[in-house]
Design an enzyme around this catalytic site. Structure first.
Site, PDB file in Angstrom:
ATOM      1  CG  HIS A  36      -1.844   1.151   1.324  1.00  0.00           C
ATOM      2  ND1 HIS A  36      -3.167   1.064   0.938  1.00  0.00           N
ATOM      3  CD2 HIS A  36      -1.654   2.434   1.745  1.00  0.00           C
ATOM      4  CE1 HIS A  36      -3.746   2.246   1.109  1.00  0.00           C
ATOM      5  NE2 HIS A  36      -2.851   3.098   1.605  1.00  0.00           N
ATOM      6  CD  GLU A  37       1.677   3.354   3.702  1.00  0.00           C
ATOM      7  OE1 GLU A  37       1.818   4.461   3.153  1.00  0.00           O
ATOM      8  OE2 GLU A  37       0.670   3.078   4.382  1.00  0.00           O
TER       9      GLU A  37
ATOM     10  CG  HIS B 102       0.483   6.196  -0.806  1.00  0.00           C
ATOM     11  ND1 HIS B 102      -0.645   6.747  -1.372  1.00  0.00           N
ATOM     12  CD2 HIS B 102       0.081   5.618   0.361  1.00  0.00           C
ATOM     13  CE1 HIS B 102      -1.686   6.518  -0.583  1.00  0.00           C
ATOM     14  NE2 HIS B 102      -1.278   5.836   0.468  1.00  0.00           N
TER      15      HIS B 102
ATOM     16  CD  GLU C 253      -4.415   7.111   1.712  1.00  0.00           C
ATOM     17  OE1 GLU C 253      -4.165   5.903   1.502  1.00  0.00           O
ATOM     18  OE2 GLU C 253      -3.615   7.868   2.287  1.00  0.00           O
TER      19      GLU C 253
END
Length: 828
Positions: free
Chosen positions: A484-485, A488, A507
């Site tokens: 997930h990170e 980004h 997000e």
């Protein structure tokens, strides 16, 4: 007089007048003092005249001035504004003792930090006087407005960049006119030449930025600090074009400043870090917060020996000893980014050294993935962003599946990092590369932050913060959060939202891509296994979205709350982030979940392969830029024109997904389909066994009759989460069942998502033997435990309420401010 915005409740004002002056580069020179819990030093800002006021020629000066004056008049009637304090700006000369002595004949109304505190100074978007200050003589001085909060500003001055040796090369440009030979204009022209150097001269540019930052001052500037802003002017200067384009600010943070948190790590050693505050970095340094203010930066940070400084920087800094017991760390960034992405962490972190096999894995990956760059045709096009040394144009970077990475943690967690995290990073990085192509950033540090961190993770340029909660219980939670990170880096950092209210663009994409990356990182999974895992995850997210929609304010559920006015700014460039300061908003996941389901729906409509190709195209077209929802949706629908015939349009997507509260209508129709998934059916079968066993035990009462042994199947972590959620819907579970449940699945050894559901079961059924698990969770998993406090209180059970108060009392001092506020409202 305007009402002050409550700094803990309402919208977040972005005060900087970026339409008039736009910061292009910051140089920070800071000292970190753990005894006083203060960061003190100097920041030098280099500006360009903003797009809202740009003098095109010497003959156009009068026209520009008229336009500027008219803007000043217009801003007085803007909706959200404040009257400026009666006191004229204070001279920085008087600020050294943190007290302001105001202009002649005026009373001193400053507070102990040198900030004006008379009641007419309010928060919000400023009135016309913010850009034109009328003095006794009737002259209108230009007012530079920076975002600033919880800072003590000591002095502001103009920097004499013309005094730098060798700077003459920037005065020989053909762009210079006779007018610019005047010394003040010459300084501004030097800054202009410096900030507009071509990308291949970035090293020279950083060198001269550093030299200019060390140049002598050439006159102090007048300034005033307000609740949300720092306002600077130079007497007699009436336009942004003539205002100094290089200024130096002496300042220091306050211990209670909301951009950084001073705490202790898991070993009890002091540390400080930027924790993703709702007010961003304005309490760390004066800056321009609006996303449009894309800037580069350099930072030198001094701290005591024994501390490690990590930062969002392109280089892996090595400390330089300045004197005995003092080290200096230097970082830089050449890709323009919003000031909100600047990140720092200072602590006694230890580097978790890489295993020898990791390097071998990295080498193999780099040479085995040429197919991931099938979209080279986009690389051959010119980038659409402002000029900087872009990795998408670098042939070596385009082939780099795994960028260099390091892991830092307090020493007590080093072994936990070695067990899972260290080996997961190259797998997740390469999975991201397969999916999206070129990594936007050249390296990655991963830091395990202190237990008071209010999230499971946070991504910034070149650095990811992870909660200690992702480490226990195997690789699943750690891997998915890492994915997930990492996502980004593309969505949220390389491509940013032009309007911060559209956080789903960051997000929602990261949540969607988290599943894609994690499936590819696991490598050995079959297509059916991947599909099953993703259907199970979709059901869990749907249940979470349903619960959140039922228990939150409707206006907080809208992904595009400003609708048609999204992305609009005031004349000065200032704006407001709707609901930006609501404490409970930080714990909401509606932007993650509705955004994820929209992207998932589009992927199913288009087909995953075509959809991922469109994502890669979007990345190559918009990296290094700011976007709105329609930029992505228009590009996607252009690639699939046949969908327009079926009624799929940008307008219909706005209406069904982005502009309304609640669960989107298309999603309501899909809710039942996930129950047909084999992994979900397996869970349903196990739940039935537990319910039957519970009923038998309750019927048998206290008699110990021999029961037929029930065989329970081994479940995946996400299956365990769903199992516990289903069991939470049961009215009563007897203590023996809870004991057996914990023993069967070894729930205390599972990941934090599973343990959280276990704690909810313990609280619901007042299972006293599990209270120790709840206390441990509230102490060690603060990123996830906030709402457990509410559940402990709602039962009105004395023991549970005592437990809640005990845990809060122990954690409150170091707890994140938003978390502490929400918990306090539950308890008191």
């Amino acid at each position: 007089m305007e009402t002050q915005l409550d700094p803990m409740k309402d919208d977040l004002p972005l005060m900087a007048n970026t339409s008039y002056m736009l910061v292009k580069h910051y140089i920070l020179d800071l000292d970190v003092d753990f005894k006083s819990k203060v960061i003190e030093g100097i920041i030098v800002l280099f500006f360009e005249t903003g797009s809202g006021y740009r003098k095109t020629s010497s003959t156009g000066k009068e026209d520009c001035q008229l336009q500027f004056d008219e803007t000043c008049k217009m801003r007085a009637s803007e909706l959200c504004h404040i009257p400026v304090t009666n006191v004229s700006a204070c001279s920085s000369k008087t600020e050294h003792n943190d007290f302001a002595v105001c202009g002649k004949g005026e009373e001193d109304t400053s507070d102990k930090n040198g900030n004006h505190s008379n009641e007419e100074q309010a928060s919000g978007i400023s009135s016309s006087k913010d850009c034109c200050d009328i003095e006794n003589h009737g002259n209108k001085d230009f007012l530079l407005v920076l975002d600033c909060c919880d800072l003590s500003v000591l002095k502001v001055e103009e920097v004499d960049v013309a005094a730098v040796s060798g700077i003459e090369k920037f005065t020989r440009s053909a762009k210079l006119t006779d007018v610019s030979k005047e010394l003040e204009n010459l300084r501004n022209q030097i800054v202009h030449e410096l900030v507009t150097l071509p990308a291949d001269r970035w090293k020279e540019q950083l060198y001269y930025f550093t030299r200019c930052s060390q140049a002598p001052g050439c006159g102090e500037l007048l300034f005033t600090t307000g609740t949300w802003s720092l306002e600077i002017r130079k007497s007699g200067i009436q336009t942004p074009t003539d205002f100094p384009h290089a200024i130096r600010i002496w300042y220091k943070t306050t211990p209670e400043g909301r951009s950084v948190t001073w705490t202790t790590d898991q070993n009890g050693r002091p540390c400080v870090y930027t924790m993703g505050s709702p007010i961003n970095n304005r309490a760390l340094f004066p800056c321009q917060e609006p996303p449009i203010a894309l800037s580069t930066w350099q930072a030198s940070v001094r701290t005591a020996a024994g501390f490690v400084v990590l930062m969002s920087g392109e280089n892996s800094a090595e400390p330089v000893q300045l004197r005995e017991g003092v080290l200096s760390w230097y970082y830089y960034v050449t890709m323009p980014m919003p000031a909100s992405t600047f990140t720092i962490a200072v602590g006694c972190w230890q580097e978790v050294k890489q295993q020898s096999f990791t390097a071998a894995v990295q080498t193999n990956i780099e040479f085995s993935l040429p197919s991931s760059q099938a979209d080279f045709r986009w690389h051959e096009e010119n980038c659409g962003h402002v000029e900087y040394p872009c990795r998408f144009q670098n042939p070596a970077a385009r082939l780099q599946a795994v960028i260099p990475y390091r892991v830092f943690a307090p020493w007590c967690l080093m072994e936990s990092c070695k067990e899972n995290l260290l080996q997961l990073i190259p797998q997740c990085l390469s999975a991201a590369y397969i999916t999206l192509g070129t990594h936007p950033f050249s390296r990655l540090d991963v830091l395990i932050v202190p237990s008071n961190f209010s999230s499971l993770g946070m991504a910034s340029p070149h650095i990811i913060f992870l909660s200690q909660s992702v480490l226990p219980g195997g690789s699943h939670l750690c891997g998915t959060r890492l994915c997930h990170e990492i996502a980004h880096a593309w969505f949220g950092l390389a491509i940013g939202a032009r309007d911060w209210t559209e956080e789903w663009l960051s997000e929602g994409f990261a949540t969607f891509l988290e599943d894609i990356f994690w499936a590819r990182a696991q490598q050995q999974l079959s297509h059916d296994e991947v599909a099953g895992q993703q259907e199970l995850k979709a059901l869990l997210r749907w249940r979470r979205l349903r619960d959140e929609v039922q228990n939150s304010e409707e206006e907080l559920q809208v992904l595009r709350p400003k609708k048609e006015s999204t992305g609009e700014l005031t004349e000065s460039g200032a704006s407001v982030i709707k609901h930006g300061l609501k404490a409970e908003k930080i714990f909401m996941q509606v932007h993650y979940l509705k955004g994820y389901f929209l992207l998932r729906s589009l992927a199913r409509t288009v087909g995953e392969a075509s959809y991922l190709a469109s994502l890669r195209k979007f990345v190559h077209k918009f990296h290094g830029q700011l976007v709105l929802s329609q930029d992505f949706l228009c590009m996607l629908l252009e690639d699939i024109p046949e969908q327009k015939e079926s009624g799929l349009t940008v307008e219909s997507i706005f209406q069904n997904w982005l502009d309304t509260s609640g669960i989107p209508k298309p999603l309501l129709e899909e809710g039942e389909t996930w129950k047909e998934c084999q992994l979900v059916q397996q869970v349903s079968g196990e739940v039935a066994k537990w319910i039957q066993t519970n009923q038998r035990i309750r019927k048998s009462g206290k008699k110990k009759r021999k029961q037929d042994e029930v065989v329970f199947q081994k479940l995946l972590p996400d299956q365990l989460v769903l199992l516990l959620e289903f069991l939470l819907e049961e009215k009563t579970l007897c203590p023996r069942i809870l004991q057996c449940l914990e023993k069967t699945y070894q729930l205390r050894e599972q990941d934090a998502e599973v343990r959280h559901r276990w704690c909810e079961l313990v609280v619901k059924h007042k299972y006293v033997p599990g209270y120790g698990d709840v206390e441990k969770f509230l102490r060690e998993d603060q990123a996830m435990g906030v709402y457990l406090y509410g559940e402990l209180m709602v039962n009105e059970d004395v023991k549970q309420q005592e437990l809640a108060h005990k845990c809060f009392a122990a954690a409150r001092e170091h707890m994140d401010a938003s978390s502490a506020k929400v918990v306090a409202e539950m308890l008191f």
